[in-house]
Design an enzyme around this catalytic site. Structure first.
Site, PDB file in Angstrom:
ATOM      1  N   HIS A  42       0.831  -1.209   0.000  1.00 40.15           N
ATOM      2  CA  HIS A  42       0.000   0.000   0.000  1.00 40.15           C
ATOM      3  C   HIS A  42       0.867   1.262   0.000  1.00 40.15           C
ATOM      4  O   HIS A  42       1.604   1.512   0.950  1.00 40.15           O
ATOM      5  CB  HIS A  42      -0.882  -0.040   1.246  1.00 40.15           C
ATOM      6  CG  HIS A  42      -1.859   1.065   1.363  1.00 40.15           C
ATOM      7  ND1 HIS A  42      -2.024   1.795   2.523  1.00 40.15           N
ATOM      8  CD2 HIS A  42      -2.762   1.558   0.480  1.00 40.15           C
ATOM      9  CE1 HIS A  42      -2.987   2.680   2.362  1.00 40.15           C
ATOM     10  NE2 HIS A  42      -3.453   2.561   1.126  1.00 40.15           N
ATOM     11  N   HIS A  84      -1.132  10.975  -1.919  1.00 38.08           N
ATOM     12  CA  HIS A  84      -2.427  10.513  -1.431  1.00 38.08           C
ATOM     13  C   HIS A  84      -3.392  11.649  -1.127  1.00 38.08           C
ATOM     14  O   HIS A  84      -4.531  11.644  -1.568  1.00 38.08           O
ATOM     15  CB  HIS A  84      -2.246   9.662  -0.169  1.00 38.08           C
ATOM     16  CG  HIS A  84      -3.535   9.187   0.414  1.00 38.08           C
ATOM     17  ND1 HIS A  84      -4.261   9.925   1.335  1.00 38.08           N
ATOM     18  CD2 HIS A  84      -4.267   8.061   0.182  1.00 38.08           C
ATOM     19  CE1 HIS A  84      -5.364   9.279   1.637  1.00 38.08           C
ATOM     20  NE2 HIS A  84      -5.396   8.140   0.962  1.00 38.08           N
TER      21      HIS A  84
END
Length: 293
Positions: A42, A84
């Site tokens: 991730h 992100h």
């Protein structure tokens, strides 16, 4: 990915998310058996290196993990960058470099300005000087590492047309040829319309929706999403079975990958549900838990 985003996605037609395998790279530790869920790093190996940086995907490669996940957003001058948050504050020194530019949104800075920022020292002094990569730079490093990618389009409502622009960069970097499309790339989002757009533009690409739609909604998602990626806190044995009972747009059973799983206990629990993949900040921890199972 954030759990609050998943909760916001239970509206009528959203998209599906992706799960992919992990294998050895650069004589690193052996990959988990194909009998286990696939493991995806991730934002790279983000527990060991600053998320979404080249250092994080390099670390994943050294640990032996082939599949990585990232997040893509767009700058003021139309460049795609890997980060992100829609704000630069959490993972860079933007407030020091540009103190008068609050609220420091990605969309309000040019790619050249973002390239000046330190995206590593917030994580550790060891990574001082790491940068926010452009998508082109990121794809070049993924290719160099012989890795595969789960690419998340972040906040598409902020960036109209980002789907077409993402596909253009991928094409320019050689990522939309048959070999990579077939087995090395997934595009996902929390936004169903964004996934529908990708599927309409390139029906051959594997797509995924991030969230936990109701069982009743799953057949609609299966029209344009190959996978559903749900928070591990929102799924059950029955929910996973309901997903597997449906075929996705490519005529293969719908899949489920779950996030963000970072402990041995959670790993064993979701593996028991029969998930197809595990998205984790700690791929080495997940791998060890699966080997012990």
């Amino acid at each position: 990915m954030h759990a609050r985003a998943a909760a916001a996605t239970t509206t009528a037609l959203l998209g599906a998310a992706v799960v992919l395998p992990i294998s050895t790279a650069h004589a690193a530790p052996a990959a988990v058996s194909s009998d286990h869920p696939l493991v995806i790093a991730h934002r790279g190996a983000s527990a060991q290196a600053p998320e979404n940086t080249l250092a994080a995907i390099d670390r994943a490669a050294r640990l032996g993990f082939r599949w990585v996940e990232n997040d893509v957003q767009r700058t003021k001058d139309g460049q795609l960058v890997v980060i992100h948050d829609d704000s630069l504050t959490r993972t860079t020194d933007v407030e020091e470099v540009f103190p008068d530019r609050a609220p420091w949104k990605v969309k309000d800075f040019t790619a050249a300005e973002i390239a000046r920022l330190d995206a590593g020292s917030w994580f550790s002094p060891r990574y001082t000087g790491a940068r926010v990569p452009t998508l082109k730079q990121y794809m070049n490093r993924v290719s160099h590492n012989h890795q595969k990618l789960v690419l998340e389009i972040k906040n598409p409502a902020l960036y109209p047309g980002i789907e077409q622009e993402t596909l253009k960069v991928l094409s320019n970097e050689g990522w939309l040829g048959p070999a990579r499309v077939r087995s090395k790339l997934v595009i996902q989002s929390f936004d169903a319309d964004s996934i529908r757009t990708v599927h309409a533009l390139r029906p051959d690409i594997k797509t995924g929706f991030l969230g936990t739609p109701s069982v009743a909604e799953l057949p609609a998602y299966a029209q344009f999403a190959d996978q559903i990626n749900s928070s591990h806190t929102t799924i059950s044995l029955g929910y996973v079975a309901a997903i597997h009972a449906l075929d996705g747009p490519h005529g293969k059973p719908l899949e489920i990958s779950t996030w963000t799983v970072d402990t041995p206990e959670d790993t064993r629990r979701v593996a028991g549900f029969g998930v197809d993949g595990v998205i984790t900040n700690k791929p080495d921890v997940v791998r060890e838990a699966l080997r012990e199972d």
